[in-house]
Design a protein around this motif. Structure first.
Motif, short mmCIF file in Angstrom:
data_model
loop_
_atom_site.label_atom_id
_atom_site.label_comp_id
_atom_site.label_asym_id
_atom_site.label_seq_id
_atom_site.Cartn_x
_atom_site.Cartn_y
_atom_site.Cartn_z
N THR A 16 0.76 -1.77 0.16
CA THR A 16 0.17 -0.18 -0.26
C THR A 16 0.87 1.27 -0.21
OG1 THR A 16 -1.61 -1.75 1.51
CG2 THR A 16 -2.02 1.40 1.06
N PRO A 17 1.18 2.08 -1.11
CA PRO A 17 2.30 2.86 -1.17
C PRO A 17 1.41 3.79 -0.74
CG PRO A 17 2.41 1.75 -3.40
CD PRO A 17 1.20 1.45 -2.03
N LEU A 18 1.72 4.66 -0.25
CA LEU A 18 1.84 5.98 1.11
C LEU A 18 2.91 6.59 1.43
CD1 LEU A 18 -1.22 4.98 3.68
CD2 LEU A 18 -1.26 5.59 1.52
N THR A 19 2.51 8.24 1.94
CA THR A 19 3.48 9.48 1.68
C THR A 19 2.87 9.53 3.58
OG1 THR A 19 2.66 11.09 1.60
CG2 THR A 19 3.75 10.87 -0.41
N VAL A 20 3.91 10.29 4.01
CA VAL A 20 3.67 10.29 5.82
C VAL A 20 2.12 10.62 5.61
CG1 VAL A 20 4.47 11.40 7.73
CG2 VAL A 20 6.52 10.19 6.47
N SER A 21 2.07 12.99 5.10
CA SER A 21 0.89 12.49 5.07
C SER A 21 -0.50 11.83 4.87
CB SER A 21 1.10 14.33 4.23
OG SER A 21 1.26 13.89 2.47
N GLU A 22 -0.40 11.21 3.40
CA GLU A 22 -1.20 9.96 3.45
C GLU A 22 -1.79 8.84 4.17
OE1 GLU A 22 -0.71 10.25 -1.74
OE2 GLU A 22 0.00 8.31 -0.87
N LEU A 23 -0.39 8.81 5.78
CA LEU A 23 -0.85 8.06 6.21
C LEU A 23 -1.19 8.00 7.17
CD1 LEU A 23 -0.39 4.83 7.53
CD2 LEU A 23 1.80 5.54 7.97
N THR A 24 -0.72 9.49 7.47
CA THR A 24 -2.09 10.38 9.00
C THR A 24 -2.97 10.11 8.55
OG1 THR A 24 -0.65 12.78 7.99
CG2 THR A 24 0.72 11.38 9.75
N ALA A 25 -3.45 10.38 7.56
CA ALA A 25 -4.59 10.69 7.32
C ALA A 25 -5.95 9.93 7.30
CB ALA A 25 -4.84 11.29 5.93
N VAL A 26 -5.02 8.23 6.59
CA VAL A 26 -5.52 6.82 6.49
C VAL A 26 -5.88 6.53 8.70
CG1 VAL A 26 -5.26 4.70 6.29
CG2 VAL A 26 -4.48 6.76 4.73
N LEU A 27 -4.43 7.12 9.04
CA LEU A 27 -4.89 6.57 10.63
C LEU A 27 -6.02 7.44 11.80
CD1 LEU A 27 -0.95 6.45 11.67
CD2 LEU A 27 -2.57 4.59 11.13
N SER A 28 -6.26 8.69 10.50
CA SER A 28 -6.69 9.79 10.87
C SER A 28 -9.02 9.09 11.10
CB SER A 28 -7.21 10.90 10.69
OG SER A 28 -6.10 11.52 11.37
N THR A 29 -8.66 8.18 9.94
CA THR A 29 -10.09 7.61 9.30
C THR A 29 -10.30 6.49 10.14
OG1 THR A 29 -9.80 8.59 7.28
CG2 THR A 29 -11.37 6.72 7.98
N TYR A 30 -8.90 6.28 10.52
CA TYR A 30 -8.75 4.52 11.56
C TYR A 30 -9.66 5.07 12.97
CZ TYR A 30 -7.16 2.39 7.58
OH TYR A 30 -6.59 1.08 6.39
N ILE A 31 -8.70 5.61 13.86
CA ILE A 31 -9.00 6.29 15.06
C ILE A 31 -10.50 6.69 14.79
CG2 ILE A 31 -8.46 7.79 16.30
CD1 ILE A 31 -6.92 6.31 16.07
N ALA A 32 -11.49 7.64 14.08
CA ALA A 32 -12.53 7.88 13.87
C ALA A 32 -13.49 6.01 13.75
CB ALA A 32 -12.51 9.48 13.38
N GLU A 33 -12.61 5.63 13.14
CA GLU A 33 -13.83 4.42 12.82
C GLU A 33 -14.11 4.12 14.10
OE1 GLU A 33 -13.15 3.49 8.55
OE2 GLU A 33 -12.79 2.41 10.04
N GLY A 34 -12.86 3.58 14.95
CA GLY A 34 -13.19 3.21 15.66
C GLY A 34 -13.02 1.42 16.68
N SER A 35 -12.56 0.88 15.04
CA SER A 35 -12.82 -0.80 14.86
C SER A 35 -10.50 -0.96 15.01
CB SER A 35 -12.99 -0.12 13.18
OG SER A 35 -12.31 -0.09 12.44
N THR A 36 -10.88 -2.25 15.21
CA THR A 36 -9.32 -3.05 14.24
C THR A 36 -8.93 -3.08 13.26
OG1 THR A 36 -10.27 -4.50 16.39
CG2 THR A 36 -7.78 -5.26 15.18
N ARG A 37 -7.65 -2.22 12.82
CA ARG A 37 -6.59 -2.67 11.83
C ARG A 37 -5.26 -2.29 12.49
NH1 ARG A 37 -10.66 -1.24 7.75
NH2 ARG A 37 -11.63 0.37 7.76
N ILE A 38 -4.99 -3.13 11.39
CA ILE A 38 -3.42 -4.05 11.02
C ILE A 38 -2.67 -2.90 10.06
CG2 ILE A 38 -1.95 -5.76 11.33
CD1 ILE A 38 -3.54 -6.21 13.74
N VAL A 39 -1.22 -2.61 11.26
CA VAL A 39 -0.29 -1.62 9.58
C VAL A 39 0.89 -2.26 10.16
CG1 VAL A 39 0.89 0.88 9.29
CG2 VAL A 39 -1.85 0.89 10.27
#
Length: 259
Positions: A16-39
């Motif tokens: 999953t090619p991501l830059t730092v800013s793209e990853l922080t945006a993804v993590l923000s979405t995951y935090i808001a969802e509150g589900s279990t995610r694996i990185v």
């Protein structure tokens, strides 16, 4: 949220090619969802394990984000041409844990972090550093030295009490991945990130390679100089093991295609 996987030629893996800013945006979405995610991240060591261990391969296939962590993986991915869409330099997509952990302060809604792994001194140092990176967040740590079944049970109970939103798990590969695979159903909802030796590096216990060395893809040489006994096999032996695994895999595929 499902991210698009891209194939890395020759290595026969997906990332999953991501830059730092793209990853922080993804993590923000995951935090808001509150589900279990694996990185997780892909380097030559993980690629070798993926091709030699079916359970490890299955775990990576079921992970939500597979970052490109390793110059050879990055260079081979770049050969696909899929990165040539105006998003920026290829090296921006190489994300080791120490590249994105310092940017966690940009993750929206991140208030509770757990750090599991390394010795007591390094763990405490990483906790202190993360409190600086994410001001106002609660950051708790549990050393992982001497990991065993009892400590694993204690970690699950500890996480269940804390209910963190983000967990940095640094037990080394493949132990950290094995723990997440066998315990996922028992873990409280959070974003679980397999970070290897990054806890010691963030704490300053293990010296990071200068940025220019990382940009050249020569961190392996830096680690070889500092920790020859730890990384010599990965540098000189494991690539040949991986080549053998890939060649056997291709041969099996060709044989299956023959009438």
């Amino acid at each position: 949220m499902t991210l698009e996987r891209q194939h890395v030629p020759f290595l026969d893996v997906e990332a999953t090619p991501l830059t730092v800013s793209e990853l922080t945006a993804v993590l923000s979405t995951y935090i808001a969802e509150g589900s279990t995610r694996i990185v997780v991240g892909h380097n030559l060591h993980s690629v070798t394990l993926l091709h030699s261990d079916p359970a490890f391969r299955s775990f990576y296939q079921r992970s939500d984000v597979v970052l490109i962590d390793g110059a050879p993986v990055l260079w081979l991915w770049a050969k696909t041409g899929e990165d040539d869409d105006g998003r920026g330099p290829v090296m921006d997509y190489r994300l080791g844990s120490t590249d994105w952990i310092p940017a966690l302060g940009n993750v929206e809604g991140l208030e509770r972090i757990a750090v599991i792994g390394a010795g007591a001194v390094a763990n405490a140092g990483a906790v202190a550093r993360l409190r600086e990176i994410v001001p106002g967040a609660r950051v708790d740590g549990m050393p992982g030295e001497g990991w065993n079944r009892d400590l694993e049970e204690s970690a699950i109970e500890w996480l269940s009490r804390l209910r963190p939103q983000l967990v940095l798990l640094g037990l080394g590969m493949p132990l950290q991945e094995q723990v997440l695979a066998r315990r996922r159903a028992m873990l409280p909802p959070a974003v679980y990130c397999a970070v290897g030796g990054a806890i010691e590096q963030i704490a300053g216990v293990q010296k990071l390679a200068p940025r220019w060395i990382g940009r050249l893809g020569l961190e392996w040489a830096w680690r070889l100089i500092l920790h020859p006994q730890r990384v010599a096999y990965r540098v000189f032996g494991e690539p040949w093991v991986l080549i053998g695994l890939l060649l056997r895999r291709r041969l099996r595929r060709r044989l299956r295609r023959q009438p």
